[in-house]
Design a protein around this motif. Structure first.
Motif, PDB file in Angstrom:
ATOM      1  N   SER A 139     -45.182 126.653 -25.687  1.00 26.79           N
ATOM      2  CA  SER A 139     -44.755 126.061 -24.422  1.00 26.79           C
ATOM      3  C   SER A 139     -45.765 125.042 -23.912  1.00 26.79           C
ATOM      4  CB  SER A 139     -44.549 127.166 -23.381  1.00 26.79           C
ATOM      5  OG  SER A 139     -44.194 126.620 -22.131  1.00 26.79           O
ATOM      6  N   SER A 140     -47.050 125.383 -23.967  1.00 28.97           N
ATOM      7  CA  SER A 140     -48.058 124.446 -23.451  1.00 28.97           C
ATOM      8  C   SER A 140     -48.138 123.187 -24.306  1.00 28.97           C
ATOM      9  CB  SER A 140     -49.424 125.125 -23.367  1.00 28.97           C
ATOM     10  OG  SER A 140     -49.950 125.412 -24.654  1.00 28.97           O
ATOM     11  N   LEU A 141     -47.926 123.323 -25.619  1.00 27.13           N
ATOM     12  CA  LEU A 141     -47.931 122.136 -26.478  1.00 27.13           C
ATOM     13  C   LEU A 141     -46.768 121.202 -26.153  1.00 27.13           C
ATOM     14  CD1 LEU A 141     -48.875 123.598 -29.992  1.00 27.13           C
ATOM     15  CD2 LEU A 141     -50.333 122.305 -28.421  1.00 27.13           C
ATOM     16  N   HIS A 142     -45.706 121.760 -25.571  1.00 24.52           N
ATOM     17  CA  HIS A 142     -44.529 120.965 -25.203  1.00 24.52           C
ATOM     18  C   HIS A 142     -44.478 120.687 -23.700  1.00 24.52           C
ATOM     19  CE1 HIS A 142     -43.300 122.507 -29.156  1.00 24.52           C
ATOM     20  NE2 HIS A 142     -42.378 121.563 -29.187  1.00 24.52           N
ATOM     21  N   GLU A 143     -45.550 121.033 -22.997  1.00 25.93           N
ATOM     22  CA  GLU A 143     -45.576 120.895 -21.535  1.00 25.93           C
ATOM     23  C   GLU A 143     -44.375 121.591 -20.903  1.00 25.93           C
ATOM     24  OE1 GLU A 143     -45.965 116.724 -20.725  1.00 25.93           O
ATOM     25  OE2 GLU A 143     -48.086 116.690 -21.301  1.00 25.93           O
ATOM     26  N   GLY A 144     -44.018 122.740 -21.503  1.00 28.09           N
ATOM     27  CA  GLY A 144     -42.980 123.593 -20.945  1.00 28.09           C
ATOM     28  C   GLY A 144     -41.558 123.238 -21.306  1.00 28.09           C
ATOM     29  N   ARG A 145     -41.358 122.164 -22.057  1.00 24.80           N
ATOM     30  CA  ARG A 145     -39.980 121.725 -22.318  1.00 24.80           C
ATOM     31  C   ARG A 145     -39.831 121.245 -23.756  1.00 24.80           C
ATOM     32  NH1 ARG A 145     -36.747 116.945 -19.000  1.00 24.80           N
ATOM     33  NH2 ARG A 145     -34.720 117.207 -20.041  1.00 24.80           N
ATOM     34  N   HIS A 146     -38.917 121.888 -24.482  1.00 21.23           N
ATOM     35  CA  HIS A 146     -38.656 121.454 -25.851  1.00 21.23           C
ATOM     36  C   HIS A 146     -37.853 120.161 -25.853  1.00 21.23           C
ATOM     37  CE1 HIS A 146     -34.440 122.716 -25.473  1.00 21.23           C
ATOM     38  NE2 HIS A 146     -34.871 123.829 -24.922  1.00 21.23           N
ATOM     39  N   LEU A 147     -37.800 119.495 -26.995  1.00 18.97           N
ATOM     40  CA  LEU A 147     -36.980 118.300 -27.134  1.00 18.97           C
ATOM     41  C   LEU A 147     -35.517 118.699 -27.299  1.00 18.97           C
ATOM     42  CD1 LEU A 147     -39.917 117.311 -27.746  1.00 18.97           C
ATOM     43  CD2 LEU A 147     -38.889 115.574 -29.207  1.00 18.97           C
ATOM     44  N   GLY A 148     -34.617 117.721 -27.199  1.00 15.30           N
ATOM     45  CA  GLY A 148     -33.188 118.006 -27.228  1.00 15.30           C
ATOM     46  C   GLY A 148     -32.592 118.003 -28.624  1.00 15.30           C
ATOM     47  N   ALA A 149     -31.294 117.755 -28.682  1.00 12.48           N
ATOM     48  CA  ALA A 149     -30.549 117.808 -29.938  1.00 12.48           C
ATOM     49  C   ALA A 149     -31.009 116.716 -30.896  1.00 12.48           C
ATOM     50  CB  ALA A 149     -29.059 117.662 -29.666  1.00 12.48           C
ATOM     51  N   VAL A 150     -30.979 117.035 -32.175  1.00 19.14           N
ATOM     52  CA  VAL A 150     -31.262 116.054 -33.226  1.00 19.14           C
ATOM     53  C   VAL A 150     -29.945 115.435 -33.677  1.00 19.14           C
ATOM     54  CG1 VAL A 150     -32.074 115.771 -35.609  1.00 19.14           C
ATOM     55  CG2 VAL A 150     -33.380 117.164 -33.991  1.00 19.14           C
ATOM     56  N   THR A 151     -29.945 114.125 -33.841  1.00 16.48           N
ATOM     57  CA  THR A 151     -28.730 113.438 -34.287  1.00 16.48           C
ATOM     58  C   THR A 151     -28.863 112.836 -35.681  1.00 16.48           C
ATOM     59  OG1 THR A 151     -29.452 111.378 -33.224  1.00 16.48           O
ATOM     60  CG2 THR A 151     -28.064 112.881 -31.920  1.00 16.48           C
TER      61      THR A 151
END
Length: 573
Positions: free
Chosen positions: A303-315
């Motif tokens: 979580s900290s490596l992502h600043e609490g937010r994962h990335l979205g869908a891959v296209t």
């Protein structure tokens, strides 16, 4: 009565000197296709491996934030890599614990995985690591359920043990056990698995694979000597009631190898639920700070490596001109990596994600495309208290019981934390054609249909008066990011499974196919079980470390190090 049958009424004076029988080690999912001790690899003091120092901080793409993707991400982070997690929906994948509208964390609907066999040693490594509590799942005829009602063709039986049911049910149970022992040599194989005797496991299992790959579950049942001596009604009831967790007729078309794996790994026995919800496992790995990671400071988490937010869908996933792997997300942001792990359902690689065809061989594409997913539907309601425990004064029995039926509900399960606390009923848990019957309907309509079926079984019980709020339901096949609940391999699909499972060992692949890895329960030999998801995640961890020039400790070789000796048997093309 013969003399040998006469009860021994004389006390033995020497019994205290008899040696106690040796304790039998617990059975774990040690194979059978690839008998590697993942739990031992995970807990070895030397760790899983390391990457060269110049790789520390390097980004690795993880597509899918279910238990497989996050277990891999967690272990790669501990090695000093920087996982970049993409998720189209929400953390947890099919470990989804849905709160009811009131937000009470004590009552949740387990929309995905909800019962976990204790033989799943690699999965329970993470459950224990996170300090989560479990308790036995209320399966039919278990102490956790208390009582069970089986209702077939309009006739109902109340039971607490198998002995409470008519003889037909014991005849079915004995026929199933006998057929398994005759064909599978279950005792020998499980003894080898308990002893972690990889050579013995492979000797027994590898001979079974070519014999049973082309045969369905139903064919096994119908042609076995044990069932052929019984009536068609026995087979029909076996399909409705099954063994362990309930009816298995929705699996009748599946390859018998898949069912044999469930039996030998005891996946249908000693199942536990996770108190507070199974989603705590992947979310716990996302949030858990580590203090033993290479490169990263103490307290670092995914979580900290992502600043609490994962990335979205891959296209899109493609090969760049400089040989790296490009990943484009739904926002149009493009990043490149040396390694990518795809832990999403394999069908998404041809529907939701535009994957460059050259990244996999045509044989692997065939396996990914031919994967067959099973449909699944569940409907839950929250109730004011576990009223089903009330005793009927006329019968002396509980008002309602864990219920197996041939009606629309198929399986009804009850979950409680205390006699006066709010509780949860899984009104209906169904698969395949029964799940498709629910597909067009709203949550309320599904609940109404389930309640109508239960009214027929329990005409004196008014479930509706106890319901709080709105029902919760799921149909995994309707979710564009899943397209089904889990894989159900058909006869002849072993070769596809072997291609997907072994893909993490890439030393012999052409350069253009290296660096992208697969994981998930649908890549494993045991679809629908979290253990398969975790084992393939650990395979991918080994593959990524190897691709980046890393290695495993000499005293703790990983799955790829011993793959040539233990690899799943290959069948002729």
């Amino acid at each position: 009565m013969t003399l040998s049958d006469t009860p021994d009424t004389h006390p033995r004076l020497d019994h205290a000197a008899d040696p106690a029988p040796p304790a039998q080690p617990g059975l774990t999912a040690f194979g059978p296709d690839f008998p590697f001790a993942y739990d031992t690899w995970l807990t070895h003091p030397d760790g899983l491996g390391s990457v060269p120092p110049e790789c520390h901080g390097e980004e690795v793409a993880i597509i899918g934030a279910g238990i497989s993707g996050l277990a891999a991400a967690y272990e790669l982070m501990r090695m000093g890599l920087r996982p970049v997690v993409y998720e189209a929906s929400r953390l947890g994948g099919r470990l989804r614990s849905e709160p009811f509208a009131d937000g009470d964390p004590a009552t949740i609907a387990e929309l995905g995985g909800m019962r976990f066999p204790r033989s799943s040693a690699a999965f329970f490594h993470y459950v224990d690591l996170l300090g989560l509590q479990t308790r036995p799942f209320p399966n039919p005829l278990t102490e956790a359920a208390g009582s069970t009602v089986i209702e077939l063709a309009g006739e109902a039986w109340y039971a607490q043990t198998l002995d409470d049911l008519p003889p037909l049910f014991r005849e079915i149970a004995e026929a199933w056990d006998g057929a398994l022992e005759t064909v599978l040599h279950l005792g020998q194989l499980q003894q080898a698995m308990r002893a972690r005797d990889a050579a013995a496991v492979k000797r027994i299992w590898d001979e079974l694979v070519p014999r049973w790959d082309d045969h369905s579950f139903y064919e096994f049942v119908a042609s076995s000597e044990e069932f052929s001596q019984l009536s068609y009604r026995h087979r029909e009831v076996f399909g409705q009631v099954g063994f362990g967790t309930g009816g298995w007729d929705s699996d009748f078309p599946n390859t018998m190898l898949e069912i044999l794996r469930v039996a030998v790994c005891e996946y249908d026995d000693d199942q536990h639920l996770i108190q507070g919800g199974a989603e705590q496992v992947p979310r716990g790995l996302w949030d858990r700070p580590v203090d033993d990671a290479m490169h990263w400071p103490s307290g670092t988490s995914l979580s900290s490596l992502h600043e609490g937010r994962h990335l979205g869908a891959v296209t899109r996933v493609y090969r760049t001109a400089d040989g790296r792997l490009g990943v484009v997300d739904a926002e149009g942001e493009e990043r490149t990596y040396r390694t990518v792990l795809a832990s999403c359902q394999t069908w998404l690689l041809t529907t939701q994600v535009q994957v460059e065809e050259e990244l996999f061989s045509q044989e692997v594409w065939m396996a990914l495309d031919r994967t067959r997913y099973m449909q699944s539907s569940k409907t839950f309601v929250k109730v004011d208290r576990p009223f089903w425990r009330d005793i009927d004064p006329q019968t002396g029995r509980e008002r309602m019981s864990m219920t197996l039926t041939d009606r629309l509900t198929r399986g009804t399960y009850f979950f409680e934390d205390g006699p006066d606390d709010p509780a949860v009923i899984c009104l209906s848990y169904s698969w395949m054609s029964d799940a498709l019957k629910m597909l067009p309907h709203s949550a309320q309509r599904r609940a109404d249909l389930a309640l109508q079926a239960l009214d027929r079984i329990y005409p004196e019980v008014d479930v509706r008066q106890h319901i709080i709020g709105e029902p919760i339901t799921v149909s995994w096949e309707a979710d564009p990011y899943f397209l089904g609940a889990f894989k159900g391999a058909l006869p002849g699909h072993y070769r596809y499974n072997e291609r997907m499972f072994g893909h993490f060992v890439q030393k012999d692949l052409p350069t253009e196919q290296k660096g992208i890895f697969l994981a998930g329960d649908d890549v494993s030999f045991t679809p629908a079980w979290a253990e398969g998801a975790v084992q393939t995640a650990l395979n991918a961890v080994w593959g990524i470390v190897d691709h980046l020039g890393g290695s495993t400790p000499e005293a703790n070789p990983g799955p790829g190090d011993v793959f040539d000796q233990l690899r799943p048997v290959r069948l002729p093309a």
